[in-house]
Structure formats: structure tokens, C-alpha cells
Design a protein around this motif. Structure first.
Motif, PDB file in Angstrom:
ATOM      1  N   PRO A  89       0.841  -1.208   0.000  1.00  0.00           N
ATOM      2  CA  PRO A  89       0.000   0.000   0.000  1.00  0.00           C
ATOM      3  C   PRO A  89       0.874   1.254   0.000  1.00  0.00           C
ATOM      4  O   PRO A  89       2.026   1.208   0.440  1.00  0.00           O
ATOM      5  CB  PRO A  89      -0.774  -0.091   1.333  1.00  0.00           C
ATOM      6  CG  PRO A  89      -0.285  -1.275   2.043  1.00  0.00           C
ATOM      7  CD  PRO A  89       0.763  -1.956   1.253  1.00  0.00           C
ATOM      8  N   GLY A  90       0.350   2.346  -0.519  1.00  0.00           N
ATOM      9  CA  GLY A  90       1.081   3.608  -0.414  1.00  0.00           C
ATOM     10  C   GLY A  90       1.458   4.218  -1.747  1.00  0.00           C
ATOM     11  O   GLY A  90       1.044   3.767  -2.823  1.00  0.00           O
ATOM     12  N   THR A  91       2.222   5.298  -1.657  1.00  0.00           N
ATOM     13  CA  THR A  91       2.694   5.998  -2.857  1.00  0.00           C
ATOM     14  C   THR A  91       4.132   6.424  -2.575  1.00  0.00           C
ATOM     15  O   THR A  91       4.452   7.599  -2.546  1.00  0.00           O
ATOM     16  CB  THR A  91       1.841   7.257  -3.129  1.00  0.00           C
ATOM     17  OG1 THR A  91       1.733   8.033  -1.902  1.00  0.00           O
ATOM     18  CG2 THR A  91       0.455   6.906  -3.595  1.00  0.00           C
ATOM     19  N   SER A  92       4.983   5.420  -2.328  1.00  0.00           N
ATOM     20  CA  SER A  92       6.321   5.788  -1.846  1.00  0.00           C
ATOM     21  C   SER A  92       7.426   5.138  -2.668  1.00  0.00           C
ATOM     22  O   SER A  92       7.297   4.986  -3.883  1.00  0.00           O
ATOM     23  CB  SER A  92       6.428   5.437  -0.365  1.00  0.00           C
ATOM     24  OG  SER A  92       7.634   5.943   0.175  1.00  0.00           O
ATOM     25  N   ASP A 123      -7.916   7.147   0.310  1.00  0.00           N
ATOM     26  CA  ASP A 123      -6.532   6.794  -0.002  1.00  0.00           C
ATOM     27  C   ASP A 123      -6.390   6.400  -1.467  1.00  0.00           C
ATOM     28  O   ASP A 123      -5.361   6.661  -2.087  1.00  0.00           O
ATOM     29  CB  ASP A 123      -6.056   5.633   0.884  1.00  0.00           C
ATOM     30  CG  ASP A 123      -5.819   6.070   2.329  1.00  0.00           C
ATOM     31  OD1 ASP A 123      -5.657   5.195   3.193  1.00  0.00           O
ATOM     32  OD2 ASP A 123      -5.804   7.297   2.577  1.00  0.00           O
ATOM     33  N   LYS A 126      -5.855   9.203  -3.798  1.00  0.00           N
ATOM     34  CA  LYS A 126      -4.447   9.621  -3.811  1.00  0.00           C
ATOM     35  C   LYS A 126      -3.657   8.729  -4.764  1.00  0.00           C
ATOM     36  O   LYS A 126      -2.789   9.186  -5.492  1.00  0.00           O
ATOM     37  CB  LYS A 126      -3.837   9.518  -2.407  1.00  0.00           C
ATOM     38  CG  LYS A 126      -4.452  10.457  -1.355  1.00  0.00           C
ATOM     39  CD  LYS A 126      -3.645  10.368  -0.075  1.00  0.00           C
ATOM     40  CE  LYS A 126      -4.196  10.892   1.195  1.00  0.00           C
ATOM     41  NZ  LYS A 126      -5.197  11.876   1.275  1.00  0.00           N
TER      42      LYS A 126
END
Lengths: 233, 387
Positions: A89-92, A123, A126
């Protein structure tokens, strides 16, 4: 011919779900060999490189990026029709890196998964913005855990309520394709835990037909995309 | 750990002969993973200078702060952020000329904090916090933010003052769960004022969610930038006196976790609560999180098994949608306390969606007993500690 690359370095779930726990990565002159579930399905994950199920990969971004690069550069996938990349998960780091490293290879697109609630959708919006910013085409959004039908009384419950209209409404608002909904089915979790194919274990489940419809739409998108690319060439 | 990459970072064919299986001796994954300081030392310290994009945080300053801020801005405007580690990925490492909503770390704010240091009391901003606890999981989507929220509400109902620090920078869920997602962060002499959930001021929050210009803005940051903001969250939020500070984390064992544990170490956190769902796939990742806790010296207060069974509201049949018992087994296997199983409860989900106080409004709901029991065990644990 399908390849599944798991770049969730901290939480590699794919080996277990594929029934490949305990397998190791072998190496040859042509590079690292993926672990094969079947002749036409090869898998790579950091999970295969850990000697114990308790081993934690406590790495900061740059180390994770290094391993992702190595997965792409050194794994001998052979000729494949589909490379599927499972992300955390995420945007990193992982997300930036995979897009950067694959930029020359022309990614067909991203499939984005959400659950119906607004807490999840906020989320995912995003994530959609991330895709736009890195110019990653969006194949579509899948709404997972979308409703549960009680096996006893057959009534449906919205365990994760779509208080703001769910993924379908979000896709309409953001002009992004909606690929479909997958309902909750206890058999899905069981199959994943046992490393078995849910689609084979529960062919009659409504979730199975949902999955198949979504997969078909993804394949159609990719075929169209490939056709368009060929036209350009 | 059999990680081929650490064979001097070169291609595996150069460090292993043809056909060799990776040997565990080939790996040099630092045992320095045991001490987060070492993990931090594994990479050069980046110089983090920040873009001067104004942010909501700077809008509501007192006149005094504004003075400090203006002089700070004048001297530091126009500095581009540098991350020493990887080449900039265009559009995200933040060039001050481009209004960049995805790199919201305000240069004015950082510099204002420096200026404000002249006025800061000697006391650290965490000095008034009695107990710090972290909510962790190896897995995403298991309900860390839900458990953090409900724990805070339960503790509040026991008369405690609670803060929640949301260090999930990519997916900050906490503001919405309290229906304060549109609030701003203000500054005071001691630093940043946390957002209070109501007039009572018994629950206060800090999250990057409050610092974004638009709620859909993606925070597309690599590790060093995330680390810098986490350090700032730990040092600069003026929590005041709290009984509990709950730190809600993203899934994993990476930058955010290492930085949070490092930054909080001087304040001796009470420990960590690990959240899992019952299935093996989830438990498999949470085992790794347990190792993280062991290696970083973080005490495990216990394991919570979330989404543990669903009771049909129509016929009361219980279905184990995500299997059952995995969390309890893991607790037994790892020798840590099992804090309880929280069932799937549509009223809980609805409550979170609407930012309502589930503990107050749904005492008869199926998740209520489990959630209050978890809070009670935390309270009992702290009482034991002080006696």
C-alpha cells in the motif's frame, strides 16, 4: 505465459498464496530463476529469499529500491505475455521505483484495488492521483470485499458500507474505468491461506464469476493497448 | 536471511558460481537491523531542505509567530530540497518554482520552528505525555487506524486525555475517523497545536491529512522526506499533558517505523499493539512485525485479532469470513499477550465512516465488549507498571 512479481518487500504475501512457501530462488548463468507454480506461471518475491517466516526485512527505501531493481534486471523471466506486479500500500519508494525502472518497457497500466468505504476511497483517490502524475495509465478500479451474503439466510450485508457511493461513484467522478465488484467469500481467505487457487476450488462462487469478469476486462484492455502499440510501430 | 543483493550489490553471477543456490553465508543483511540506529546508519544522512510552498499550517499564525515566520521566510526562501540518496524523480522532489501540492512540507514552517526555538521552553513537547503506545501491523488493511481510534475513544471514556499521532503519511486515515478532516493545524510558541476533536479537548490529533491543500493530494515521497516529517511530528507537536499518546503507523517495517521508533526511543514508549486479521496470510506478515519489535527493543503489549468473525444481523449466524484464531495462535506461539478478538461489525464501520463516537453510541454493538476489554487491559497494564 505469466509472471508475478511481488515487490512488497516488508510484507511478501505471494509465496504463501501461491502455495510456494519454503521454496528458494535458484541461480543460473542467465540470472535468477523465478519459482514456478506451473509451467506458465512464474513468481518472484523477497519471501523466497528469507530463511524463516519470522525474518523481518527492516530496510529503508534505498535498499528496497535496490532489490526491486535486481528483481527486474536479474530475474530470467523468459518470454512472457503478462508481468503482474503486486505492490504494497502507499505511494512511496516502491511505487516510484517500479514506475521509474519500468518506464522504458511501457507499462500497460495499473489496476487499483479498494474496498467500498470512504476511508479506503480517500486513499485510493491519492493513488489515482499518483498514477496521473507519473503518467501511469489506469486500467481500472476493482471494489473488493463488496458485500457479504450470509450462507444461512442468504441476506446481504454491507460490512464495509459504501457511504459515499463506493468505488463505482468514485470512478464516475474521476472518469476512471470501474472494472467490477468482488463480494466477500470466506473461501477466498481459506484458499489463499492454503496456497490453492480459489478459482479452481470454488468455481460456483459469485466471487469467482466477479474475478473472471474483471480479468476478462483487463485482458481486453491489454489486447487493445497492444494492438494500438503495434499500429504505431 | 538469504538476500543475494547484499553480495556487494553486484549481479549475483559475479559472486556466486554457476548453478549455486543462494547460501545463507552469502548474505550480509546487517544484524545491525537489531539496532535501528544502525539501520539508520546504513544510508547517508540526507540534507533535507524544504520547498517554501505555503501550507494551511502557516495561515493561522499569531502576530508574533508571523514575525518569526516572515524573517525566516526571507532568509530561506527559494531553497530547493535535496535528497542525497537517489536521483530526483521529476515533479516529486519539489522544486520551489512549481506549486507542488504533493510535496507539502513547508519550508516556512521548518524555519519558523528553528526561529521559535529561541522562545521554546526547555521542556520537550513529549514531556507531559505519560504513556506512548504504537499500533503496528505487518499487513495493510487489517484495521490499525480503526483500533487506534477505538482505543482512544475507550480511554477517553475512562477519563483519560489521549493524543493520536498518525505517521501513515501516504494514507492518513485518522482525521476522517474523527470527522475533523477539514481542520487546520495552528502554531503556538511551543510548536504545532494538535487538532482537538471536540470542545472537551480530551482527544487531540496530528496527521499529514491536516497539512494537505486538497484531500486527494498524493504524498509521493521517498523515505528521507517521510523521515524528516516524522521527526518533526515527534519534536514539534505541542501535545501538552496527555495520559496516552497512540501512534498509528502504516503497514510494514520500513522508513516510517524505523524513524518513529528512533525518534520516540528517548521517551521510553510503553510498547506496541500488533493488529492482525485471523488468516494465515495476515499472520505471516505480523510475525515479521514481531521480529521488528524484538530487534528494536519495543515491548509487545499484545496482539489484537481484528475482523474476527461476522454475526449476520438477520439470522445471527456467525461466519468466519477471514478464518479464525490466527491472531490468538500467533500470540501463544510468540509468547505475547492476546488482547482479544474484534468481530466484523457494520455499525463500527459505519461509525468510522461518519466520524462518530462508537464507544459512546453503540454500547450494545458486537465489537463494543472486545474494544473496551482491550482498552481495559492497557489501563490495567499501566497501573501495574506504576505500582
Amino acid at each position: 505465459q505469466v509472471a508475478l512479481l511481488d515487490i512488497d518487500i516488508c510484507g511478501p504475501s505471494i509465496p504463501k498464496m501461491m502455495g510456494l512457501e519454503g521454496e528458494q530462488v535458484h541461480q543460473s548463468g542467465s540470472g535468477w530463476s523465478p519459482v514456478y507454480v506451473e509451467e506458465n506461471l512464474g513468481v518472484m518475491s523477497v519471501g523466497f529469499l528469507l530463511s524463516s517466516p519470522d525474518d523481518a526485512v527492516i530496510w529503508r527505501g534505498p535498499k528496497k529500491n535496490g532489490l526491486i531493481k535486481q528483481f527486474l534486471r536479474d530475474v530470467d523471466w523468459g518470454e512472457i505475455d503478462y508481468l503482474i506486479v503486486d505492490t504494497p500500500p502507499g505511494t512511496s519508494d516502491e511505487h516510484l521505483s517500479i514506475v521509474q525502472y519500468l518506464s522504458a518497457a511501457h507499462i500497460d497500466g495499473a489496476v487499483i484495488i479498494t474496498t467500498p468505504q470512504e476511508v479506503s476511497l480517500q486513499d485510493v483517490r491519492k493513488e489515482i492521483n499518483f498514477c496521473h502524475k507519473v503518467k501511469l495509465p489506469i486500467i481500472g478500479v476493482v471494489e473488493n470485499m463488496s458485500g457479504f451474503v450470509c450462507p444461512k439466510c442468504k441476506n446481504e450485508s454491507q460490512i464495509f458500507p459504501p457511504t459515499t457511493g463506493g468505488a463505482e461513484k468514485m470512478c464516475q467522478n474521476l472518469n476512471v474505468p470501474f472494472l467490477g465488484k468482488v463480494p466477500l467469500d470466506p473461501q477466498i481467505g481459506k484458499s489463499c491461506d492454503k496456497g490453492q487457487s480459489f478459482l479452481s476450488e470454488a468455481p460456483e462462487s459469485p466471487a469467482t464469476s466477479s474475478y473472471r469478469n474483471i480479468i476478462q476486462r483487463i485482458q481486453e484492455y491489454c489486447d487493445q493497448h497492444h494492438f494500438q502499440e503495434e499500429k504505431i510501430i | 536471511m538469504q538476500i543475494l543483493q547484499t553480495c556487494s550489490g553486484s549481479a549475483p553471477s559475479r559472486c556466486l558460481p554457476y548453478g549455486t543456490r543462494p547460501r545463507s553465508s552469502c548474505t550480509s543483511v546487517p544484524d545491525g537491523l537489531a539496532a535501528p540506529g544502525k539501520a539508520g546508519q546504513a544510508e547517508p544522512r540526507p540534507v533535507v531542505q524544504v520547498p517554501t510552498d505555503a501550507l494551511k499550517i502557516s495561515r493561522h499564525l499569531t502576530r508574533r509567530d508571523q514575525g518569526a515566520l516572515t524573517s525566516a521566510t526571507r532568509s530561506h526562501a527559494g531553497k530547493a530540497p535535496k535528497t542525497a540518496l537517489e536521483p530526483p524523480f521529476s515533479g516529486f522532489e519539489g522544486h520551489p518554482q512549481q506549486p507542488n501540492a504533493t510535496a507539502p512540507l513547508p519550508g516556512t514552517l521548518l524555519r519558523a520552528s528553528d526561529a521559535l526555538l529561541l522562545f521554546l521552553p526547555e521542556r520537550s513537547n513529549l514531556a507531559g505525555v505519560r504513556h506512548i503506545l504504537l499500533v503496528l501491523s505487518g499487513k495493510g488493511g487489517v484495521g490499525k487506524s480503526t483500533i487506534s481510534t477505538e482505543l482512544a475513544l475507550s480511554l477517553r471514556h475512562s477519563g483519560k486525555k489521549v493524543g493520536i499521532l498518525d505517521v501513515d503519511l501516504c494514507g492518513p486515515s485518522i482525521p476522517r475517523m474523527f470527522r475533523v478532516q477539514d481542520n487546520d493545524v495552528h502554531q503556538c510558541d511551543s510548536g504545532w497545536v494538535p487538532v482537538f476533536v471536540d470542545q472537551d479537548k480530551s482527544i487531540s490529533l496530528m496527521s499529514i491529512g491536516f497539512l494537505l491543500e486538497k484531500p486527494d493530494d498524493a504524498v509521493v515521497w521517498r523515505g528521507p522526506k517521510k523521515n524528516a516529517l516524522i521527526k518533526q511530528f515527534v519534536a514539534d507537536v505541542a501535545w501538552g499533558d496527555l495520559d496516552f499518546l497512540i501512534v498509528d503507523t502504516p503497514p510494514g517495517t520500513s522508513d516510517e517505523h524505523i524513524s518513529t521508533v528512533e525518534a520516540l526511543r528517548p521517551y521510553k514508549p510503553l510498547g506496541a499493539i500488533l493488529v492482525t486479521t485471523p488468516q494465515a496470510v495476515s499472520v505471516g506478515d505480523v510475525r515479521r512485525e514481531l521480529t521488528f519489535c524484538k530487534k528494536t527493543g519495543l515491548r509487545v503489549l499484545g496482539i489484537v485479532e481484528n475482523m474476527s468473525g461476522f454475526v449476520c444481523p438477520h439470522c445471527s449466524e456467525c461466519t468466519n469470513i477471514f478464518s479464525k484464531g490466527g491472531g490468538e495462535e500467533l500470540a501463544k506461539h510468540a509468547g505475547v499477550p492476546f488482547l482479544g478478538s474484534v468481530p466484523l461489525d457494520p455499525q463500527l464501520s459505519q461509525s468510522l465512516e461518519e466520524g462518530r463516537d462508537f464507544i459512546q453510541e453503540f454500547p450494545k454493538s458486537s465489537a463494543f465488549p472486545a474494544l473496551t476489554h482491550i482498552a481495559q487491559q492497557i489501563l490495567d497494564g499501566t497501573l501495574q507498571q506504576s505500582s
